[in-house]
Design an enzyme around this catalytic site. Structure first.
Site, PDB file in Angstrom:
ATOM      1  N   GLN B 126       0.835  -1.199   0.000  1.00  0.00           N
ATOM      2  CA  GLN B 126       0.000   0.000   0.000  1.00  0.00           C
ATOM      3  C   GLN B 126       0.873   1.255   0.000  1.00  0.00           C
ATOM      4  O   GLN B 126       1.529   1.566   0.997  1.00  0.00           O
ATOM      5  CB  GLN B 126      -0.875  -0.014   1.260  1.00  0.00           C
ATOM      6  CG  GLN B 126      -1.771   1.194   1.421  1.00  0.00           C
ATOM      7  CD  GLN B 126      -2.466   1.210   2.773  1.00  0.00           C
ATOM      8  OE1 GLN B 126      -2.039   0.539   3.710  1.00  0.00           O
ATOM      9  NE2 GLN B 126      -3.543   1.966   2.881  1.00  0.00           N
ATOM     10  N   GLY B 127       0.879   1.967  -1.108  1.00  0.00           N
ATOM     11  CA  GLY B 127       1.714   3.163  -1.217  1.00  0.00           C
ATOM     12  C   GLY B 127       0.904   4.431  -1.017  1.00  0.00           C
ATOM     13  O   GLY B 127       0.515   5.085  -1.989  1.00  0.00           O
ATOM     14  N   SER B 129       1.346   6.678   2.374  1.00  0.00           N
ATOM     15  CA  SER B 129       2.084   7.677   3.151  1.00  0.00           C
ATOM     16  C   SER B 129       3.322   8.167   2.398  1.00  0.00           C
ATOM     17  O   SER B 129       3.941   7.425   1.638  1.00  0.00           O
ATOM     18  CB  SER B 129       2.527   7.077   4.482  1.00  0.00           C
ATOM     19  OG  SER B 129       1.423   6.582   5.179  1.00  0.00           O
ATOM     20  N   GLU B 244      -9.444  -1.203   6.547  1.00  0.00           N
ATOM     21  CA  GLU B 244      -8.218  -1.400   7.312  1.00  0.00           C
ATOM     22  C   GLU B 244      -8.438  -1.239   8.812  1.00  0.00           C
ATOM     23  O   GLU B 244      -7.740  -1.813   9.631  1.00  0.00           O
ATOM     24  CB  GLU B 244      -7.172  -0.377   6.825  1.00  0.00           C
ATOM     25  CG  GLU B 244      -5.785  -0.575   7.393  1.00  0.00           C
ATOM     26  CD  GLU B 244      -4.813   0.508   6.918  1.00  0.00           C
ATOM     27  OE1 GLU B 244      -5.246   1.471   6.280  1.00  0.00           O
ATOM     28  OE2 GLU B 244      -3.627   0.375   7.215  1.00  0.00           O
ATOM     29  N   ASN B 374      -4.055   6.986  16.713  1.00  0.00           N
ATOM     30  CA  ASN B 374      -5.169   6.953  17.658  1.00  0.00           C
ATOM     31  C   ASN B 374      -5.713   8.350  17.953  1.00  0.00           C
ATOM     32  O   ASN B 374      -6.889   8.493  18.293  1.00  0.00           O
ATOM     33  CB  ASN B 374      -4.749   6.225  18.943  1.00  0.00           C
ATOM     34  CG  ASN B 374      -4.746   4.712  18.734  1.00  0.00           C
ATOM     35  OD1 ASN B 374      -4.874   4.235  17.598  1.00  0.00           O
ATOM     36  ND2 ASN B 374      -4.607   3.952  19.812  1.00  0.00           N
ATOM     37  N   GLU B 375      -4.865   9.368  17.781  1.00  0.00           N
ATOM     38  CA  GLU B 375      -5.386  10.731  17.944  1.00  0.00           C
ATOM     39  C   GLU B 375      -6.416  11.016  16.847  1.00  0.00           C
ATOM     40  O   GLU B 375      -7.485  11.579  17.109  1.00  0.00           O
ATOM     41  CB  GLU B 375      -4.253  11.764  17.871  1.00  0.00           C
ATOM     42  CG  GLU B 375      -3.337  11.780  19.094  1.00  0.00           C
ATOM     43  CD  GLU B 375      -2.437  10.565  19.163  1.00  0.00           C
ATOM     44  OE1 GLU B 375      -2.144   9.980  18.101  1.00  0.00           O
ATOM     45  OE2 GLU B 375      -2.025  10.176  20.273  1.00  0.00           O
TER      46      GLU B 375
HETATM   47  C1  LIG Z   1       4.652  -0.147  11.313  1.00  0.00           C
HETATM   48  C2  LIG Z   1       4.035   0.798  10.317  1.00  0.00           C
HETATM   49  C3  LIG Z   1       3.605   0.316   9.085  1.00  0.00           C
HETATM   50  C4  LIG Z   1       3.060   1.188   8.150  1.00  0.00           C
HETATM   51  N1  LIG Z   1       2.698   0.690   6.925  1.00  0.00           N
HETATM   52  C5  LIG Z   1       2.237   1.547   5.976  1.00  0.00           C
HETATM   53  C6  LIG Z   1       1.945   1.084   4.656  1.00  0.00           C
HETATM   54  O1  LIG Z   1       2.096  -0.111   4.356  1.00  0.00           O
HETATM   55  N2  LIG Z   1       1.536   1.966   3.739  1.00  0.00           N
HETATM   56  C7  LIG Z   1       1.366   3.294   4.030  1.00  0.00           C
HETATM   57  O2  LIG Z   1       0.962   4.032   3.151  1.00  0.00           O
HETATM   58  N3  LIG Z   1       1.629   3.769   5.258  1.00  0.00           N
HETATM   59  C8  LIG Z   1       2.068   2.931   6.244  1.00  0.00           C
HETATM   60  N4  LIG Z   1       2.361   3.417   7.502  1.00  0.00           N
HETATM   61  C9  LIG Z   1       2.269   4.865   7.763  1.00  0.00           C
HETATM   62  C10 LIG Z   1       1.104   5.285   8.637  1.00  0.00           C
HETATM   63  O3  LIG Z   1      -0.060   5.295   7.920  1.00  0.00           O
HETATM   64  C11 LIG Z   1       1.475   6.668   9.223  1.00  0.00           C
HETATM   65  O4  LIG Z   1       2.514   6.477  10.125  1.00  0.00           O
HETATM   66  C12 LIG Z   1       0.336   7.343   9.915  1.00  0.00           C
HETATM   67  O5  LIG Z   1      -0.622   7.754   9.008  1.00  0.00           O
HETATM   68  C13 LIG Z   1       0.791   8.561  10.714  1.00  0.00           C
HETATM   69  O6  LIG Z   1       1.560   9.442   9.957  1.00  0.00           O
HETATM   70  P1  LIG Z   1       2.991   9.933  10.456  1.00  0.00           P
HETATM   71  O7  LIG Z   1       3.738   8.765  10.910  1.00  0.00           O
HETATM   72  O8  LIG Z   1       3.560  10.765   9.404  1.00  0.00           O
HETATM   73  O9  LIG Z   1       2.690  10.818  11.740  1.00  0.00           O
HETATM   74  P2  LIG Z   1       2.210  12.344  11.758  1.00  0.00           P
HETATM   75  O10 LIG Z   1       1.018  12.486  10.898  1.00  0.00           O
HETATM   76  O11 LIG Z   1       3.363  13.229  11.513  1.00  0.00           O
HETATM   77  O12 LIG Z   1       1.738  12.486  13.262  1.00  0.00           O
HETATM   78  C14 LIG Z   1       2.585  12.887  14.326  1.00  0.00           C
HETATM   79  C15 LIG Z   1       1.725  13.102  15.545  1.00  0.00           C
HETATM   80  O13 LIG Z   1       0.788  14.155  15.314  1.00  0.00           O
HETATM   81  C16 LIG Z   1      -0.526  13.711  15.575  1.00  0.00           C
HETATM   82  N5  LIG Z   1      -1.482  14.384  14.710  1.00  0.00           N
HETATM   83  C17 LIG Z   1      -1.385  14.584  13.374  1.00  0.00           C
HETATM   84  N6  LIG Z   1      -2.481  15.205  12.926  1.00  0.00           N
HETATM   85  C18 LIG Z   1      -3.309  15.382  13.983  1.00  0.00           C
HETATM   86  C19 LIG Z   1      -4.604  15.950  14.162  1.00  0.00           C
HETATM   87  N7  LIG Z   1      -5.272  16.455  13.158  1.00  0.00           N
HETATM   88  N8  LIG Z   1      -5.134  15.953  15.402  1.00  0.00           N
HETATM   89  C20 LIG Z   1      -4.461  15.432  16.448  1.00  0.00           C
HETATM   90  N9  LIG Z   1      -3.235  14.877  16.334  1.00  0.00           N
HETATM   91  C21 LIG Z   1      -2.667  14.861  15.118  1.00  0.00           C
HETATM   92  C22 LIG Z   1      -0.483  12.238  15.311  1.00  0.00           C
HETATM   93  O14 LIG Z   1      -1.542  11.569  15.949  1.00  0.00           O
HETATM   94  C23 LIG Z   1       0.865  11.870  15.892  1.00  0.00           C
HETATM   95  O15 LIG Z   1       0.757  11.764  17.267  1.00  0.00           O
HETATM   96  C24 LIG Z   1       2.896   2.560   8.462  1.00  0.00           C
HETATM   97  C25 LIG Z   1       3.308   3.034   9.711  1.00  0.00           C
HETATM   98  C26 LIG Z   1       3.875   2.173  10.639  1.00  0.00           C
HETATM   99  C27 LIG Z   1       4.309   2.728  11.961  1.00  0.00           C
END
Ligand SMILES: Cc1cc2nc3c(=O)[nH]c(=O)nc-3n(C[C@H](O)[C@H](O)[C@H](O)COP(=O)(O)OP(=O)(O)OC[C@H]3O[C@@H](n4cnc5c(N)ncnc54)[C@H](O)[C@@H]3O)c2cc1C
Lengths: 372, 394
Positions: B126-127, B129, B244, B374-375
């Site tokens: 899944q591409g 992020s 998902e 979870n946020e």
């Molecule tokens: C083990 C693992 C596997 C993954 N696999 C995939 C995959 O196969 N394909 C894919 O596309 N992605 C994948 N992901 C990515 C995942 O979807 C993202 O990590 C997730 O969407 C969060 O984005 P971020 O890590 O950039 O955090 P950020 O968005 O930068 O968040 C940082 C912090 O800010 C908080 N925050 C952000 N916006 C808000 C808001 N509006 N209100 C309150 N709090 C907020 C978040 O909750 C978090 O605490 C994976 C992630 C992990 C950890």
């Protein structure tokens, strides 16, 4: 009350920060966590050069005679940088020697500790991993010239760098003895390296008829048990102080990250959900910091406050690993990588939750101190 | 109300369990989800076995090779697999892309991909992020420009689980940079062997290679691989995320971990067996048991609602939050109960329970982050579930 630092403490903090930023960065911390004993040994040599092992050794025995409260300022900085050096180990065993040892033993060992020629590490936990002073994994036979020790001590920090272990043994006359056991290249001592989440060198030691001369006995009987209990209390406050520094560093780096990371056209640190996480982390870090320093301050020539010591480790054990998990949550996926340093902090916080007694252990002590 | 399983559901659970008895090695302790890389051969084998028995895509309609099974049966399937910590189920193909193609895909896309997914022959990733687009997915910047019959894709995806094992990726790309963020996105299907794709491993904090960065440098993707309409990718791609978002895996991993912990504490030979009479420990284990059961019921609730034809959103978020949180809590308590041994890494001398509790705890960190943090889930619960007003846009 005075929450400010003395001139001496300011000096300790500034020089520690300078040295650690330069010499104990993430590359060093990672190398030691990966088992590089040479990097650890070199760092220790530099620390000895700075005179840190001498800080709390009494002036009479060649040390700087500073207080445990002064030491706590240094320990906090060591915690904040995850510096893999056995200052806490050295200082707490030296203190037990000062408080319980015979004059001859003190005169022999303390100057060498101050000079860094002798490093004594606590080794009082047996296979059951209990910090209770009545539990030990080692037995000793008395001979004309001293003790012959057999058994095992587990979870011994920096055993590979230490010259001696401070051990509580069960003697054949159904007594306890606290004794300084030579372990450096000692024929009867086997060192088993453990892969410990703290990222510091931790070993289990097996003693096979290891001899310690009578002059190395620090205390016997109930006095030995009291010394062991005090060793655990002292160690637990040292760990609490290190964890307080660790917490401060994690709060700072998480603030920095969330203030910079943009999502939805604004810093994620501007979302209240994230702000509340950080506020709770900051509250916990401050609580532990105050409890730890208040406990460290209570250590004087005459002893220490049992309840302050227990509270410091209860809070540190209960709050700091959780604080790190919350930091992960604030970082998102980047904090889940090996490359990011956050997990080094989390691992250490998790590992030290239980070192020198977990929350439950110290709660039992505090409850007794409360008269329950 | 009724709180038991139908004979058909129980029978299926038994059959699946018996299959796993045979398929998993005797000393199987299982990895948490993200370490499947360590067990890829076993993963492939079990996938095949499940496909042969018609279970792999049993939730799909019969016309696509499924068994039209109920959402409750699917939950039981996920539950049993997670309970055994078995590798071999493919959330990307079976749970996400398959249903999306059924709804939005062209006839030829369905013909080409659904069968291969159903037979367990193809691995999808899944591409979505990107380095600068996590929670705010709609800000994604990977660009696709139509050039004759091909899109030319440039940019980078990150955290792509299993990209290093995948044959295919479904990805969101920006196709109209001038439109509002949600309006200029499209969903493409991309063959991972296409020239210009580079998969860079990222090691996770438990030391395992499970996700990656994927860089696209002038990658040509046939126009026929566009799913749904051009610039309608947000709607198409979000359908995937609805599939998902469930906490069932986590709730059940928590159950398995708690059982392992209780067995360990009960065992008179274990190093911590003395705590089994300690009222505080017993109380804590009992409260974990209660929370796990609550999380499980929340997941069944989602399945039941789906069975009634609803599309539960806040309920799915509730189950995701509850499941991921209780899993971490159980492991926290496990490492705590193991005392000093809780700090020993897998493979260490003298480690208890193979050091698995520490490893699982490290993995569990990702649960509350992935698939919508979870946020973000709590925002959904508050705003969609409880109809609370949104914060005003500044
Ligand atoms: C083990 C693992 C596997 C993954 N696999 C995939 C995959 O196969 N394909 C894919 O596309 N992605 C994948 N992901 C990515 C995942 O979807 C993202 O990590 C997730 O969407 C969060 O984005 P971020 O890590 O950039 O955090 P950020 O968005 O930068 O968040 C940082 C912090 O800010 C908080 N925050 C952000 N916006 C808000 C808001 N509006 N209100 C309150 N709090 C907020 C978040 O909750 C978090 O605490 C994976 C992630 C992990 C950890």
């Amino acid at each position: 009350m005075d929450f400010g630092l003395t001139q001496t403490q300011k000096l300790i903090r500034t020089s520690a920060r300078e040295f650690l930023a330069d010499r104990s960065g993430p590359a060093t911390v990672r190398a030691v966590a990966d088992g590089d004993t040479e990097v650890a040994a070199n760092l220790w040599m530099d620390v000895v050069e700075l005179g840190w092992p001498a800080l709390t050794v009494s002036e009479q025995h060649g040390g700087a005679g500073l207080s445990f409260s002064d030491l706590a300022v240094l320990l906090e900085e060591l915690g904040a940088t995850l510096a893999p050096v056995p200052i806490a180990e050295s200082a707490i065993t030296a203190r037990i020697l000062e408080r319980f040892g015979q004059d001859a033993l003190k005169a022999e060992l303390l100057p060498q500790i101050a000079d860094g020629d002798v490093l004594i590490t606590p080794a009082i936990v047996g296979r059951d991993a209990s910090w209770d002073a009545h539990n030990t994994g080692t037995v000793a036979n008395r001979t004309g010239s001293g003790l012959v020790i057999t058994g095992e001590a587990r979870f011994v920090s920096f055993a590979n760098q230490a010259t001696h272990a401070l051990t509580l043994v069960n003697t054949d006359d159904d007594q306890f003895a606290m004794v300084v056991v030579p372990i450096w290249k000692s024929p009867g001592v086997e060192q088993i390296p453990l892969n410990h989440a703290s990222g510091t060198p931790v070993y289990s030691l097996t003693f096979n008829e290891v001899e310690a001369p009578t002059s190395n006995i620090v205390a016997t009987g109930t006095e030995a048990v009291a010394a062991a209990a005090e060793l655990v209390a002292t160690g637990s406050v040292a760990r609490a102080t290190q964890l307080a520094g660790l917490a401060r560093a994690v709060v700072d780096s998480t603030v920095e990250y969330t203030a910079g990371r943009q999502q939805f056209g604004r810093p994620v640190g501007s979302f209240q959900a994230v702000q509340h996480h950080l506020a709770e982390m900051a509250i916990a870090a401050k609580q532990v910091n105050h409890l730890a320093h208040a406990a460290a301050w209570s250590f004087s020539q005459d002893g220490y406050s049992v309840d302050r010591a227990a509270r410091a480790k209860i809070a540190a054990s209960e709050k700091i690993a959780d604080l790190c998990w919350t930091a992960h949550q604030c970082h998102g996926a980047i904090g889940f990588t090996w490359e990011h340093n956050l997990h080094l902090y989390t691992r250490r916080a998790l590992a030290w939750k239980t070192d020198f007694g977990d929350a439950a252990f110290h709660k039992a002590i505090l409850a007794s101190a409360m008269g329950l | 109300m009724r709180f038991d399983f139908t004979p058909e559901e129980s029978d299926f659970r038994r059959k699946l369990s018996a299959f796993l008895d045979g398929a998993l090695p005797a000393d199987w302790h299982g990895p948490a989800d993200e370490s499947r890389d360590d067990h890829w051969a076993l993963n492939q084998q079990i996938k095949k076995g499940l496909a042969d028995r018609g279970w792999f895509v049993m939730s799909w309609p019969t016309e696509y090779g499924g068994a039209d099974s109920s959402p409750m049966m699917n939950t039981i399937f996920a539950e049993e697999m997670a309970y055994r910590r078995a590798p071999g189920h493919d959330r990307f193909g079976t749970r996400m892309l398959g249903p999306t193609l059924m709804r939005f895909g062209s006839d030829s896309q369905r013909a080409e991909h659904l069968g291969a997914i159903a037979r367990g022959e193809v691995q999808w990733c899944q591409g979505y992020s990107e380095p600068n687009s996590g929670s705010d997915l709609a800000s994604l910047q990977t660009r696709a420009v139509l050039d004759g019959d091909n899109f030319i894709v440039n940019g980078a995806k990150i955290w792509t689980s299993l990209a290093h094992r995948a044959d295919m990726m479904f990805m969101l790309v920006r196709t109209d940079p001038d439109a509002a963020p949600h309006k200029g996105i499209s969903l493409l299907l991309v063959d991972m062997k296409t020239p210009g794709i580079q998969v860079l491993p990222i090691i996770n904090m438990a030391g395992v290679h499970s996700f990656n960065q994927v860089v696209f440098d002038d990658v040509r993707v046939p126009q026929a691989n566009l799913v749904g309409d051009l610039n309608d990718g947000w709607r198409v791609g979000m359908t995937v995320l609805n599939f998902e978002r469930s906490g069932i895996d986590y709730a059940v991993w928590a159950r398995a971990a708690l059982e392992e912990l209780v067995d360990y504490v009960k065992n008179d030979d274990s190093l911590v067996s003395t705590v089994k009479t300690n009222p505080e420990v017993r109380g804590k284990l009992a409260s974990l048991n209660t929370e796990i059961e609550a999380a499980r019921l929340l997941c069944y609730d989602v399945a039941w609602r789906q069975g009634q034809g609803e599309v539960p959103s806040a309920e799915a978020s509730i189950s995701k939050v509850a499941g991921t949180e209780i899993y971490a809590k159980v492991l926290d308590y496990g490492t705590e109960l193991l005392g000093m041994y809780g700090a020993l890494e897998p493979g260490s001398e003298q480690a208890e329970l193979q050091g698995n509790f520490l490893k699982m705890r490290l993995f569990a960190t990702s649960g509350p982050i992935l698939a919508g943090t979870n946020e973000i889930q709590k925002n959904i619960i508050a705003q969609r579930g409880l109809n609370l007003p949104r914060a005003p846009r500044r």
